[in-house]
Design a protein around this motif. Structure first.
Motif, PDB file in Angstrom:
ATOM      1  N   THR A 269       0.954  -1.176  -0.002  1.00 25.47           N
ATOM      2  CA  THR A 269      -0.053  -0.051   0.005  1.00 25.47           C
ATOM      3  C   THR A 269       0.841   1.354  -0.079  1.00 25.47           C
ATOM      4  O   THR A 269       1.752   1.346   0.734  1.00 25.47           O
ATOM      5  CB  THR A 269      -0.871  -0.123   1.453  1.00 25.47           C
ATOM      6  N   PRO A 270       0.559   2.329  -0.802  1.00 24.21           N
ATOM      7  CA  PRO A 270      -0.480   2.541  -1.655  1.00 24.21           C
ATOM      8  C   PRO A 270      -0.151   2.222  -3.179  1.00 24.21           C
ATOM      9  O   PRO A 270      -0.730   2.779  -3.972  1.00 24.21           O
ATOM     10  CB  PRO A 270      -0.993   3.984  -1.244  1.00 24.21           C
ATOM     11  N   THR A 353      -1.402   4.006   4.972  1.00 24.40           N
ATOM     12  CA  THR A 353      -2.665   4.339   4.020  1.00 24.40           C
ATOM     13  C   THR A 353      -2.728   6.038   4.105  1.00 24.40           C
ATOM     14  O   THR A 353      -3.537   6.579   3.532  1.00 24.40           O
ATOM     15  CB  THR A 353      -4.106   3.828   4.567  1.00 24.40           C
TER      16      THR A 353
END
Ligand SMILES: Cc1ncc(C[n+]2csc(CCOP(=O)(O)OP(=O)(O)O)c2C)c(N)n1
Ligand code: SF4
Lengths: 617, 337
Positions: A269-270, A353
């Motif tokens: 991620t991301p 995130t």
């Protein structure tokens, strides 16, 4: 259709859809944004995914949001704070309380504001609004859950299946609020649910009922009319986020160069969505290998580059750290390679995130030895396409690794994008060997002007050669430990990168060129910096902006631009990494800094405050 | 066009070979060049990829395309080369440290994916280039610079690791046994998918003689067994010893003693998918059992680089778009006129 009595005319408005991760807020947010774009608005969106994938329903950890700013023109960010919030439960209200403008409209599903629901979101009292200090907002309590159940009774859709359509009721309400007809939404739902006619029927029914509910009970709130641009750019548009734009930019470069595209990657991620998208694009001939780790990912790419593909690896900060040694190999073997780092909050696992710009130093210097590589950065979601294209072009034409920095904010954020015509993009011409060079050819023989070596792909007779990580002799290309030769090769590798300054665009200044303050930024902060600078100039304060997309090498006119201004402030989502780099590369300049490391993008308002203070000082 | 017939000499580069005089790597290099000529490979369509170590210097001595990369990453880089251009014959040259310590992860995954690589693992049971530290194949108790009181670790058996990674081809040879090394390389190249050839290699500087028990010309026939697909597992200077199964264990018997005839001896089936017997053969080591050399396992399975190609072709058969713009226009779009 109801005729609205109180219609607010606005240049731009910020809307936030928020609910439980299962409530489908991303979907309706997306549909509403695209719909607005088709009607002639500019849009900028940002999805905010829940911190925990499997957080219990109704809790803060499970809140999923989608923010969009729509406006007539100059929409460069999803906006700081919301004018309208759709909160499907108390947790969604709580999570967004700090991001509301004072008189904003808040639509809630009152059926999910029971005592039990309030407890799940850790409210202490029965009045969540008071508890959050939200006293000036206009609340529109709507029994969405029950209305949806009623709406679908006739269609025989019941229970959980019915509740899945709650998002459509909210969308219907928002459409009414913003004067968008149901007819204009229908095609989006038809496309989405083309293969599920029963679901389509149910969703259309609920959408309609949501719209009518708004129209019938609108007495208490005003509806909005958002201006559309008078002159819209013509063409065919789609909606694209930064990660997909990056993927398409790579495909475009491969197509333009006549090469096959190879991606070696490990999920993180991301950045993972680039791997997802390119894994799907087999009809375009893309080869993807999901590797055992980030080291293997870059190494398969280096192997593919050696064998003659346009080779790419995609990752985020922790992965870039693992790739360091292999980037050095690509520097030494002088092979084209594109490394994409979608930056997130660090160090270590940090804030996976959330967004940050704190990998710049790692990209520039995070390797052993004198190991110059090109570093570029994309400034908006759609700019990811262009920068992925140009990163590939530089890598291929200058036989070097190029690191493209994007970030979580522009990677997930999206905006309307005119589908490019590749005829408008420049050709890509790698320095291939030609048959007449075979006589006396050596792998490290350079074009003395650009210092670029030539590319001989395995399979061509007469050009069999060995490259590798050990230092080679400048003239003979065999292994060498000669001191003077090492200096010469080190200089050559550096000169090759420095020379790229002649092939990149000059640093441009926007805003008021006679400004008192020059704002400097790079990468994904462009939207916020641009908007803040524009606001300053609108209010008569003279501010200019120089935004970097090319960081190593710097544009040739960098020193010239910076030296024109008495006051310069470098704004970054880190502790001052570009500022440090500029101080080293442009000695003698005085730089102020504006830094923020909260895992969040800038807010236009905080930038305006900062610039105002600087001018007044 | 006339097809030139290349000789082993055509695969030799002009570079001076820099290994220590007497190093077992010389014999392996020479077997490799001969095998390439026998296989009718062309230097331009052959890529030799290595990591770092004495053994990994080998690509410089070849007249093919070559890439001397970084420590342990040869399997991953070779994977990229093969996927990018499946028409190349790709050889990975590696040492026991390069392959099984720092590169262990890449090695097992290249084997598991079944990328069509010919992996030549030169096992001298030591880190040669860094001057004598124990490696993942060094026997327990062995004294090296980093184990002055003897190692306290058990080694990997490369064959066991290969099969544990679902490997489909494993062969073993000894540097001094040039013809077996040559044969193993030929079979490895013919096998589609990842082929691992372990060559026990003598390091004259740091582990001189570690393989003597098996490599000594006098005793080799009694201490090793050359496995050949479809043939009886018979060995010994007098060709009178054979392998049989005793319960779940392999046992050495003598033909002509206790009523044992040739018929009772196991027949080697390298192509058997069930790897149980291959494991047992690969693990034979002392305790009266001979060391297995030759091709122990040679099984067909889907090949990764071919599957990559096939999947692209399959998708292309069903989707007409070949250009980015056509693909983008086929998605959700709107037009501003
Ligand atoms: C990242 C990294 N770590 C450590 C080294 C040092 N190093 C080079 S070769 C080697 C071990 C080589 O052993 P092996 O693979 O068995 O090859 P041999 O020299 O015995 O042929 C080590 C530890 C290195 N080059 N790179
Ligand atoms: S140190 Fe050992 S392995 Fe390395 S070249 Fe010398 S003999 Fe060969």
């Amino acid at each position: 259709m109801a005729v609205h009595e109180k219609v607010k005319e606005l240049d731009s408005v910020v809307i936030r859809f928020s609910g439980d991760s299962g409530d489908g807020m991303q979907l309706v947010g997306n549909i509403f944004s695209n719909l607005s774009a088709t009607l002639g608005n500019e849009i900028s969106t940002f999805p905010d995914y829940p911190a925990e994938m499997r957080a219990p329903q109704g809790t803060l950890g499970g809140v999923s949001g989608f923010q969009v700013q729509i406006g007539a023109k100059n929409v460069y960010t999803p906006g700081d704070k919301a004018d309208v919030l759709i909160a499907m439960n108390p947790a969604a209200l709580k999570a967004n309380a700090k991001s509301l403008k004072p008189h904003s409209v808040v639509i809630i599903d009152e059926d999910s504001f029971t005592d039990k629901d309030l407890k799940k979101a850790d409210f202490k009292t029965e009045n969540p609004f008071e508890e959050l200090g939200l006293t000036q907002i206009q609340v529109v309590p709507t029994p969405i859950t029950n209305l949806v159940k009623l709406s679908l009774e006739g269609l025989g859709v019941e229970g959980k299946a019915a509740l899945r359509s709650k998002n459509m009721f909210a969308l219907g309400l928002v459409c009414w609020l913003f004067n968008r007809s149901i007819e204009s939404v229908t095609p989006f739902l038809e496309a989405k649910f083309a293969k599920k006619p029963a679901v389509l029927q149910a969703n259309l029914k609920v959408l309609n009922d949501g719209f009518n509910y708004g129209a019938n009970t609108h007495a208490s709130i005003s509806t909005y009319h958002v201006e559309v641009a008078e002159e819209q750019e013509k063409g065919i548009f789609t909606d694209v986020n930064g990660n997909n734009a990056t993927a398409y930019g790579l495909v475009a470069a491969a197509e333009k160069a006549g090469l096959e595209l190879f991606l070696g990657s490990y999920p993180i991620t991301p950045a993972t969505d680039i791997l997802h998208e390119l894994s799907k694009r087999k009809e375009l001939g893309v080869k993807t290998v999901q590797c055992e780790d980030e080291i293997a990912a870059i190494c398969t790419a280096i192997g593919a580059s050696f064998a003659g593909d346009l080779a790419v690896t995609t990752t985020s900060g922790p992965g870039l750290a693992l790739k360091g040694e292999a980037i050095g190999l690509a520097v030494m073997a002088e092979l084209p390679l594109v490394i994409i780092d979608v930056q997130r909050g660090g160090p270590s696992t940090g804030l996976p995130t959330k967004t940050e710009q704190a990998d710049l130093m790692q990209a520039l210097y995070g390797r052993n030895g004198e190991s110059p590589a090109v570093v570029v950065a994309a400034k908006t979601p759609t700019d990811c396409f262009d920068m992925a294209f140009y990163a590939s072009k530089i890598a291929l034409e200058h036989m070097t690794p190029v690191i493209l920095l994007t970030d979580g904010f522009i990677a997930n954020g999206s905006s309307a994008w005119k589908i490019p015509n590749l005829d408008d993009y420049p050709a890509i011409n790698p320095p291939y060997v030609s048959a007449d060079m075979a006589e006396g050819w050596k792998p490290y023989k350079r074009n003395e002007e650009t210092m670029v070596r030539y590319w001989a792909k395995p399979g061509i007779p007469g050009f069999e050669h060995r490259v590798g990580g050990l230092e080679k002799d400048y003239d003979t290309s065999v292994i060498s430990t000669d001191p003077a030769n090492h200096q010469k090769m080190t200089n050559a590798r550096q000169a090759k990168i420095d020379n790229i300054a002649n092939f990149i665009p000059a640093l441009e200044v926007e805003g008021n060129p006679e400004a008192d303050v020059l704002v400097v930024g790079w990468g994904g902060t462009y939207g916020h910096l641009h908007t803040a600078v524009e606001k300053m100039n609108e209010s008569g304060k003279k501010v200019a902006l120089a935004h970097f997309q090319y960081i190593n090498p710097l544009p040739a006119n960098t020193a010239e631009v910076l030296k024109k201004y008495k006051k310069i402030v470098v704004c970054e989502i880190n502790m001052g990494q570009l500022a440090g780099h500029l101080r080293m590369k442009v000695p003698g300049i005085q730089l102020e800094q504006f830094n923020k490391v909260q895992g969040q993008p800038f807010m236009v308002s905080e930038l305006v405050d900062c610039f105002t203070k600087l001018i007044e000082e | 066009m006339e097809n030139k017939q290349y000789t082993a000499g055509d695969f030799k580069s002009a570079a001076k070979v820099t290994w220590c005089p007497g190093c077992g790597d010389f014999a392996i290099l020479s077997s490799l060049q001969k095998a390439m000529a026998e296989l009718k490979l062309t230097p331009e369509n052959t890529a030799v990829i290595s990591g770092i170590g004495c053994s990994s210097r080998l690509p410089y001595f070849m007249a093919t395309y070559g890439f001397h990369t970084i420590h342990g990453r040869g399997s991953a880089i070779a994977t990229g080369v093969k996927v990018a251009n499946p028409d190349l014959s790709v050889w990975q040259i590696t040492g026991d440290g390069d392959c099984l310590a720092i590169g262990g992860n890449h090695f097992i995954h290249a084997v598991r994916r079944n990328v069509d690589l010919n992996i030549i693992l030169m096992n001298n049971k030591i880190y040669g280039l860094t001057k004598g530290q124990y490696s993942p194949t060094t026997e327990r108790g062995y004294v090296t610079k980093t184990s002055p009181y003897g190692t306290i670790e058990d080694p990997f058996v490369p064959a066991e690791l290969t099969m544990g990674a679902r490997g489909n081809f494993f062969a073993r040879s000894i540097d001094v046994d040039l013809s077996t090394t040559f044969d193993c390389m030929i079979e490895a190249a013919k096998h589609k998918g990842a082929s691992v050839v372990e060559v026990l290699q003598n390091c004259v500087i740091f582990t001189d003689g570690v393989h003597d028990y098996y490599s000594d010309k006098e005793t080799r026939p009694d201490r090793t067994i050359l496995l050949k697909h479809g043939e009886k597992m018979i060995f010994g200077a007098n060709r009178d010893k054979g392998l049989v199964l005793d319960g779940l264990k392999l046992k050495v018997v003598t033909i002509g003693e206790n009523g044992i005839t040739q018929e009772d001896i196991l027949t080697h089936d390298a192509t058997e998918a069930d790897n149980a017997l291959h494991y047992k053969l690969a693990l034979m080591h002392n305790e009266g059992l001979p060391l297995a050399i030759g091709v122990i396992r040679n099984v067909e399975a889907p090949v990764y680089d071919q599957e990559v190609k096939a999947q692209i072709a399959e998708v292309q058969a069903n989707k007409p778009q070949r250009k980015l713009r056509d693909f983008l226009l086929s998605g959700e779009t709107w037009e501003v006129k």
